[in-house]
Design a protein around this motif. Structure first.
Motif, PDB file in Angstrom:
ATOM      1  N   ILE A   2     -46.534  48.478  10.825  1.00 37.20           N
ATOM      2  CA  ILE A   2     -46.856  49.768  11.413  1.00 37.20           C
ATOM      3  C   ILE A   2     -46.309  49.780  12.838  1.00 37.20           C
ATOM      4  O   ILE A   2     -46.628  48.899  13.636  1.00 37.20           O
ATOM      5  CB  ILE A   2     -48.379  50.007  11.429  1.00 37.20           C
ATOM      6  CG1 ILE A   2     -48.918  49.941  10.005  1.00 37.20           C
ATOM      7  CG2 ILE A   2     -48.705  51.332  12.097  1.00 37.20           C
ATOM      8  CD1 ILE A   2     -50.398  49.729   9.911  1.00 37.20           C
ATOM      9  N   LEU A   4     -45.885  51.687  16.503  1.00 36.09           N
ATOM     10  CA  LEU A   4     -46.530  52.637  17.393  1.00 36.09           C
ATOM     11  C   LEU A   4     -45.485  53.147  18.370  1.00 36.09           C
ATOM     12  O   LEU A   4     -44.715  52.366  18.933  1.00 36.09           O
ATOM     13  CB  LEU A   4     -47.669  51.941  18.139  1.00 36.09           C
ATOM     14  CG  LEU A   4     -48.726  52.807  18.785  1.00 36.09           C
ATOM     15  CD1 LEU A   4     -49.439  53.652  17.729  1.00 36.09           C
ATOM     16  CD2 LEU A   4     -49.729  51.944  19.518  1.00 36.09           C
ATOM     17  N   LEU A  21     -54.655  49.707  13.361  1.00 36.09           N
ATOM     18  CA  LEU A  21     -54.518  51.124  13.025  1.00 36.09           C
ATOM     19  C   LEU A  21     -55.858  51.691  12.565  1.00 36.09           C
ATOM     20  O   LEU A  21     -56.239  52.798  12.966  1.00 36.09           O
ATOM     21  CB  LEU A  21     -53.456  51.335  11.952  1.00 36.09           C
ATOM     22  CG  LEU A  21     -53.291  52.778  11.474  1.00 36.09           C
ATOM     23  CD1 LEU A  21     -52.899  53.700  12.618  1.00 36.09           C
ATOM     24  CD2 LEU A  21     -52.282  52.850  10.340  1.00 36.09           C
ATOM     25  N   GLN A  36     -50.863  61.774  12.479  1.00 37.83           N
ATOM     26  CA  GLN A  36     -50.411  60.451  12.886  1.00 37.83           C
ATOM     27  C   GLN A  36     -50.146  60.389  14.387  1.00 37.83           C
ATOM     28  O   GLN A  36     -49.471  59.472  14.850  1.00 37.83           O
ATOM     29  CB  GLN A  36     -49.143  60.045  12.123  1.00 37.83           C
ATOM     30  CG  GLN A  36     -49.392  59.831  10.640  1.00 37.83           C
ATOM     31  CD  GLN A  36     -48.140  59.416   9.899  1.00 37.83           C
ATOM     32  OE1 GLN A  36     -47.092  60.030  10.049  1.00 37.83           O
ATOM     33  NE2 GLN A  36     -48.264  58.395   9.095  1.00 37.83           N
ATOM     34  N   TRP A  75     -47.989  56.893  15.115  1.00 37.30           N
ATOM     35  CA  TRP A  75     -47.727  55.689  14.338  1.00 37.30           C
ATOM     36  C   TRP A  75     -46.932  56.043  13.090  1.00 37.30           C
ATOM     37  O   TRP A  75     -46.931  57.189  12.640  1.00 37.30           O
ATOM     38  CB  TRP A  75     -49.021  54.969  13.976  1.00 37.30           C
ATOM     39  CG  TRP A  75     -49.959  55.765  13.116  1.00 37.30           C
ATOM     40  CD1 TRP A  75     -50.942  56.616  13.539  1.00 37.30           C
ATOM     41  CD2 TRP A  75     -50.005  55.802  11.691  1.00 37.30           C
ATOM     42  NE1 TRP A  75     -51.588  57.170  12.478  1.00 37.30           N
ATOM     43  CE2 TRP A  75     -51.038  56.684  11.315  1.00 37.30           C
ATOM     44  CE3 TRP A  75     -49.286  55.162  10.692  1.00 37.30           C
ATOM     45  CZ2 TRP A  75     -51.361  56.943   9.981  1.00 37.30           C
ATOM     46  CZ3 TRP A  75     -49.592  55.424   9.360  1.00 37.30           C
ATOM     47  CH2 TRP A  75     -50.638  56.300   9.031  1.00 37.30           C
TER      48      TRP A  75
END
Length: 78
Positions: A2, A4, A21, A36, A75
């Motif tokens: 993930i 950012l 997250l 998001q 994200w």
């Protein structure tokens, strides 16, 4: 994985774990299920710290915020 991002500039702030997250999503307001992006400032990061946020997440957010008063982050699962 993930990633950012700084939503304003598109710059990658770093990678976060699924648990990090999940912490963000539990703490911040989402407009809908697909949301998001989030608004943060120093007070938000301090609140995260008080609520037991992972130190690596706090460091990443503080570094990304830098000297600014606030920022939007987003994200993306890669």
């Amino acid at each position: 994985m993930i990633k950012l991002y700084d939503a304003g500039s598109g710059a990658v702030l770093g990678e976060i774990t699924p648990d990090q997250l999940a912490f963000l999503r539990a703490q911040l307001e989402e407009e809908n299920a697909e949301d998001q992006d989030y608004y943060i400032n120093e007070a938000t990061i301090d609140l995260f710290a008080a609520r037991g946020a992972p130190p690596a997440l706090l460091a990443l957010l503080r570094q990304g915020l830098g000297q600014r008063d606030d920022m939007d982050i987003r994200w993306e699962a890669v």
